[in-house]
Scaffold this active site. Sequence first.
Site, PDB file in Angstrom:
ATOM      1  N   ILE A  99       8.021   6.124  17.270  1.00 12.85           N
ATOM      2  CA  ILE A  99       7.264   7.703  15.200  1.00 12.85           C
ATOM      3  C   ILE A  99       6.068   8.301  16.079  1.00 12.85           C
ATOM      4  O   ILE A  99       5.850   9.504  15.249  1.00 12.85           O
ATOM      5  CB  ILE A  99       7.161   6.542  14.677  1.00 12.85           C
ATOM      6  CG1 ILE A  99       9.150   5.759  14.355  1.00 12.85           C
ATOM      7  CG2 ILE A  99       7.099   6.904  13.461  1.00 12.85           C
ATOM      8  CD1 ILE A  99       9.911   6.361  14.182  1.00 12.85           C
TER       9      ILE A  99
ATOM     10  N   LYS B 245       0.874  -1.248  -0.034  1.00 16.59           N
ATOM     11  CA  LYS B 245      -0.108   0.125  -0.234  1.00 16.59           C
ATOM     12  C   LYS B 245       0.830   0.980  -0.072  1.00 16.59           C
ATOM     13  O   LYS B 245       0.863   2.265  -0.606  1.00 16.59           O
ATOM     14  CB  LYS B 245      -1.198  -0.175   1.164  1.00 16.59           C
ATOM     15  CG  LYS B 245      -1.324   1.180   1.851  1.00 16.59           C
ATOM     16  CD  LYS B 245      -2.585   1.474   2.940  1.00 16.59           C
ATOM     17  CE  LYS B 245      -1.907   1.885   3.813  1.00 16.59           C
ATOM     18  NZ  LYS B 245      -1.197   3.198   3.993  1.00 16.59           N
ATOM     19  N   ASN B 246       2.108   1.247   0.483  1.00 19.48           N
ATOM     20  CA  ASN B 246       2.626   2.480   1.137  1.00 19.48           C
ATOM     21  C   ASN B 246       3.237   3.115  -0.130  1.00 19.48           C
ATOM     22  O   ASN B 246       4.198   3.616  -0.034  1.00 19.48           O
ATOM     23  CB  ASN B 246       3.481   2.098   2.313  1.00 19.48           C
ATOM     24  CG  ASN B 246       2.268   2.787   3.031  1.00 19.48           C
ATOM     25  OD1 ASN B 246       1.091   3.023   3.689  1.00 19.48           O
ATOM     26  ND2 ASN B 246       2.583   2.044   4.695  1.00 19.48           N
TER      27      ASN B 246
ATOM     28  N   ARG C 261      -8.030  -0.242   4.356  1.00 25.78           N
ATOM     29  CA  ARG C 261      -7.584   0.938   3.731  1.00 25.78           C
ATOM     30  C   ARG C 261      -6.577   0.599   3.621  1.00 25.78           C
ATOM     31  O   ARG C 261      -5.254   0.573   2.730  1.00 25.78           O
ATOM     32  CB  ARG C 261      -7.398   1.674   4.491  1.00 25.78           C
ATOM     33  CG  ARG C 261      -8.654   2.391   5.246  1.00 25.78           C
ATOM     34  CD  ARG C 261      -8.582   3.825   5.606  1.00 25.78           C
ATOM     35  NE  ARG C 261      -7.080   4.450   5.432  1.00 25.78           N
ATOM     36  CZ  ARG C 261      -6.411   4.884   6.134  1.00 25.78           C
ATOM     37  NH1 ARG C 261      -6.761   5.645   7.758  1.00 25.78           N
ATOM     38  NH2 ARG C 261      -5.378   5.634   6.052  1.00 25.78           N
TER      39      ARG C 261
ATOM     40  N   ARG D  82      -4.876  10.662   4.338  1.00 25.72           N
ATOM     41  CA  ARG D  82      -4.186  11.378   4.826  1.00 25.72           C
ATOM     42  C   ARG D  82      -3.252  10.678   4.048  1.00 25.72           C
ATOM     43  O   ARG D  82      -2.418  12.243   3.770  1.00 25.72           O
ATOM     44  CB  ARG D  82      -4.011  10.524   6.230  1.00 25.72           C
ATOM     45  CG  ARG D  82      -2.550  12.036   6.856  1.00 25.72           C
ATOM     46  CD  ARG D  82      -1.471  11.809   7.196  1.00 25.72           C
ATOM     47  NE  ARG D  82      -0.730  13.003   7.351  1.00 25.72           N
ATOM     48  CZ  ARG D  82       0.755  12.921   7.564  1.00 25.72           C
ATOM     49  NH1 ARG D  82       0.469  11.563   6.101  1.00 25.72           N
ATOM     50  NH2 ARG D  82       1.168  13.850   6.952  1.00 25.72           N
TER      51      ARG D  82
ATOM     52  N   ASP E 112       4.715   0.215  12.198  1.00 23.08           N
ATOM     53  CA  ASP E 112       3.397  -0.202  10.912  1.00 23.08           C
ATOM     54  C   ASP E 112       3.023  -1.545  11.432  1.00 23.08           C
ATOM     55  O   ASP E 112       2.087  -1.464  12.011  1.00 23.08           O
ATOM     56  CB  ASP E 112       3.222   0.113   9.803  1.00 23.08           C
ATOM     57  CG  ASP E 112       3.228   1.211   9.320  1.00 23.08           C
ATOM     58  OD1 ASP E 112       3.840   1.648   7.834  1.00 23.08           O
ATOM     59  OD2 ASP E 112       2.896   1.849  10.224  1.00 23.08           O
TER      60      ASP E 112
ATOM     61  N   ARG F  84      -0.878  14.965  11.805  1.00 19.67           N
ATOM     62  CA  ARG F  84       0.176  14.350  11.770  1.00 19.67           C
ATOM     63  C   ARG F  84       0.675  15.479  10.832  1.00 19.67           C
ATOM     64  O   ARG F  84       0.628  15.971   9.639  1.00 19.67           O
ATOM     65  CB  ARG F  84      -0.657  13.572   9.771  1.00 19.67           C
ATOM     66  CG  ARG F  84      -0.810  12.354  11.142  1.00 19.67           C
ATOM     67  CD  ARG F  84       0.464  11.250  11.205  1.00 19.67           C
ATOM     68  NE  ARG F  84       0.752  10.535  10.495  1.00 19.67           N
ATOM     69  CZ  ARG F  84       0.257   9.269   9.501  1.00 19.67           C
ATOM     70  NH1 ARG F  84      -0.672   8.644   9.514  1.00 19.67           N
ATOM     71  NH2 ARG F  84       0.739   8.862   8.838  1.00 19.67           N
TER      72      ARG F  84
ATOM     73  N   ASP G  64       5.076  19.837   7.802  1.00 24.09           N
ATOM     74  CA  ASP G  64       6.225  21.250   7.963  1.00 24.09           C
ATOM     75  C   ASP G  64       6.964  21.038   7.047  1.00 24.09           C
ATOM     76  O   ASP G  64       7.994  21.888   6.434  1.00 24.09           O
ATOM     77  CB  ASP G  64       5.951  21.381   9.266  1.00 24.09           C
ATOM     78  CG  ASP G  64       7.189  19.994  10.180  1.00 24.09           C
ATOM     79  OD1 ASP G  64       6.029  19.958  10.145  1.00 24.09           O
ATOM     80  OD2 ASP G  64       8.179  20.674  10.711  1.00 24.09           O
TER      81      ASP G  64
ATOM     82  N   CYS H 194      -4.700  12.347  11.730  1.00 23.81           N
ATOM     83  CA  CYS H 194      -5.323  11.004  11.528  1.00 23.81           C
ATOM     84  C   CYS H 194      -5.486  10.160  12.808  1.00 23.81           C
ATOM     85  O   CYS H 194      -5.375  10.978  14.072  1.00 23.81           O
ATOM     86  CB  CYS H 194      -4.740  10.238  10.972  1.00 23.81           C
ATOM     87  SG  CYS H 194      -3.654   9.358  11.358  1.00 23.81           S
TER      88      CYS H 194
HETATM   89  C1  EPZ Z   1       3.988   6.490   6.051  1.00 27.67           C
HETATM   90  O1  EPZ Z   1       3.693   7.810   6.517  1.00 27.67           O
HETATM   91  C2  EPZ Z   1       3.525   5.659   5.417  1.00 27.67           C
HETATM   92  N1  EPZ Z   1       1.832   6.015   5.387  1.00 27.67           N
HETATM   93  C3  EPZ Z   1       3.215   5.602   7.696  1.00 27.67           C
HETATM   94  O2  EPZ Z   1       2.162   4.307   7.409  1.00 27.67           O
HETATM   95  C4  EPZ Z   1       4.385   5.101   8.257  1.00 27.67           C
HETATM   96  O3  EPZ Z   1       3.997   4.496   9.620  1.00 27.67           O
HETATM   97  C5  EPZ Z   1       5.421   6.141   8.762  1.00 27.67           C
HETATM   98  O4  EPZ Z   1       6.024   6.469   6.990  1.00 27.67           O
HETATM   99  C6  EPZ Z   1       6.235   5.759   9.505  1.00 27.67           C
HETATM  100  O5  EPZ Z   1       7.071   4.812   8.208  1.00 27.67           O
HETATM  101  C7  EPZ Z   1       2.340   5.928   3.727  1.00 27.67           C
HETATM  102  O6  EPZ Z   1       3.859   5.426   3.153  1.00 27.67           O
HETATM  103  C8  EPZ Z   1       1.035   6.791   3.067  1.00 27.67           C
HETATM  104  P1  EPZ Z   1       7.188   9.681   8.523  1.00 27.67           P
HETATM  105  P2  EPZ Z   1       4.142   9.470   6.419  1.00 27.67           P
HETATM  106  O7  EPZ Z   1       6.656  11.275   7.909  1.00 27.67           O
HETATM  107  O8  EPZ Z   1       4.802   9.481   5.604  1.00 27.67           O
HETATM  108  C9  EPZ Z   1       6.496  13.482  11.658  1.00 27.67           C
HETATM  109  C10 EPZ Z   1       0.529   2.477   7.968  1.00 27.67           C
HETATM  110  O9  EPZ Z   1      -0.306   1.732   8.818  1.00 27.67           O
HETATM  111  N2  EPZ Z   1       6.776  15.052  11.028  1.00 27.67           N
HETATM  112  O10 EPZ Z   1       7.917   9.428   8.385  1.00 27.67           O
HETATM  113  O11 EPZ Z   1       3.321  10.024   7.271  1.00 27.67           O
HETATM  114  C11 EPZ Z   1       5.316  12.638  12.068  1.00 27.67           C
HETATM  115  O12 EPZ Z   1       4.547  13.022  12.560  1.00 27.67           O
HETATM  116  C12 EPZ Z   1       0.511   4.163   7.937  1.00 27.67           C
HETATM  117  O13 EPZ Z   1       0.745   2.027   6.237  1.00 27.67           O
HETATM  118  C13 EPZ Z   1       6.755  15.768  10.801  1.00 27.67           C
HETATM  119  O14 EPZ Z   1       6.386  15.842  12.260  1.00 27.67           O
HETATM  120  O15 EPZ Z   1       5.364   9.256   7.760  1.00 27.67           O
HETATM  121  C14 EPZ Z   1       6.063  11.619  12.992  1.00 27.67           C
HETATM  122  O16 EPZ Z   1       5.570  11.331  14.171  1.00 27.67           O
HETATM  123  C15 EPZ Z   1       0.725   4.797   9.156  1.00 27.67           C
HETATM  124  N3  EPZ Z   1       6.432  17.226  10.208  1.00 27.67           N
HETATM  125  C16 EPZ Z   1       7.126  10.713  11.702  1.00 27.67           C
HETATM  126  O17 EPZ Z   1       7.425  12.324  11.298  1.00 27.67           O
HETATM  127  C17 EPZ Z   1       6.538  16.235   8.684  1.00 27.67           C
HETATM  128  O18 EPZ Z   1       6.291  16.911   7.919  1.00 27.67           O
HETATM  129  C18 EPZ Z   1       7.446  10.374  10.415  1.00 27.67           C
HETATM  130  O19 EPZ Z   1       5.982  10.314   9.937  1.00 27.67           O
HETATM  131  C19 EPZ Z   1       6.142  14.691   7.893  1.00 27.67           C
HETATM  132  C20 EPZ Z   1       6.715  14.213   9.444  1.00 27.67           C
END
Ligand code: EPZ
Length: 419
Positions: A328, A22-23, A398, A92, A306, A121, A124, A116
Amino acid sequence: MQMFVVEGEKRLGGEIKVQGAKNSALPLIAAALLAKGETVLHNCPRLSDVFAACRILGCLGCDCTVLGNTVTVRADEPCGCCVPDELMREMRSSIVFLGAVLGRTGECYLSFPGGCELGPRPIDMHLSALRKMGADISERYGMLRCSSPGGLRGADIQLPFPSVGATENTMLAAVLAEGTTVIKNAAREPEIADLAGFLNKCGARIEGAGSDTVVIRGVKTLTGCEYSVMPDRIAAATLMSAAAVTGGELSLIGARASDLGAVIPVFEEMGCSVYTYSDRIYVCRSRPLCSVKMIRTMPFPGFPTDAQAPVMAALTKAAGTGVIVENIFENRFRHVDELVRMGADIKTEGKVAVINGVSRLYGARTVAADLRGGAALVTAALAAEGVSEIEGIRFIDRGYESLEKQLASVGADIKRVTK
Ligand code: EPZ
């Protein structure tokens, strides 16, 4: 309302083809917008998030069709740059369209994807990177208005955290930008390399994907191609949890050991034997389940956040005490209360969960609050005495393609029921 009804304590055995990731499918569908001509994506999982991503492409003037596990996109002249609010809310991860729309059309209007189930989420890092590439982005009344009148230009981007989405968005914005973009502290998840593989096959010039430094040399145009989505490493970890907690054995066809480097040792410590081959991973519960002393979720190549929920569900019946630290996301223990309703002994304090193994879980009516938490409830129900009813399976749909059919094919007594 749909729910899963599970009669527990059935030992799983057999083989399952692991679904496409999916990701990876979601950013690949967004990336198809950048390429002229036809893109054919094979091994796409049939998920509500994938269908939503295809609807977004449709709103942007692309022709996008789903046939089985193949998504076909024609993006010759995308005419839209506005992602509808309802679709942004539905998924999201639709923020990943920002980089692609901006890169292809020079402007993009979308609503803030918002929080979410896992907590806030923020985006920035996404916005900071795109601004460094010359995008003019205003955030007002929950709307993002983005434009790059003179086109995007390459920049040196240092991510404060190896954000998967921010890395993907920057790559998508950079492939058609003027000049070279260097992403430092890039995410190293396998989905990043899958995205780079697709974009390079379309004519992009990306190096270093999968490492912490990704270099993208902008090109003039990309041309659609045929590509196959990587296997879903989290779906594989979920199925491994199901095998472990039921004392069963599964061959996971297509699973890649290189994607699960931090996950396999956890299952071995838990009491499983894991054998890896070029085209599959075989897991069987060869000893009594025992607790895993410490699991810390980390960016790849660390233990994936995940997989935390389904693995925790397997550990509820493991002899001894184990600790899981969720580093995370802020709010990723929402499945704990539901597991406790089934008889699990879990205490949480902030980002720490302490699991004391119990000898029995009991079927109960539970409610999924997010995707991987829902998978945890199914995992626990498979090993619980009696019948469990799991609501909120729209979350599960999803990320898992017909999870009930996958599990029933290897001996689980699980049905999708509409009440
Ligand atoms: C991706 O989400 C995945 N989703 C998530 O999978 C996965 O848990 C995550 O990466 C971590 O591996 C998809 O790929 C569609 P991040 P993403 O940006 O990109 C913070 C699932 O269950 N952050 O690596 O949103 C954020 O809040 C889903 O399949 C900021 O602060 O994850 C989080 O605490 C859930 N500012 C951390 O970084 C930003 O601009 C990791 O987020 C971006 C992120």
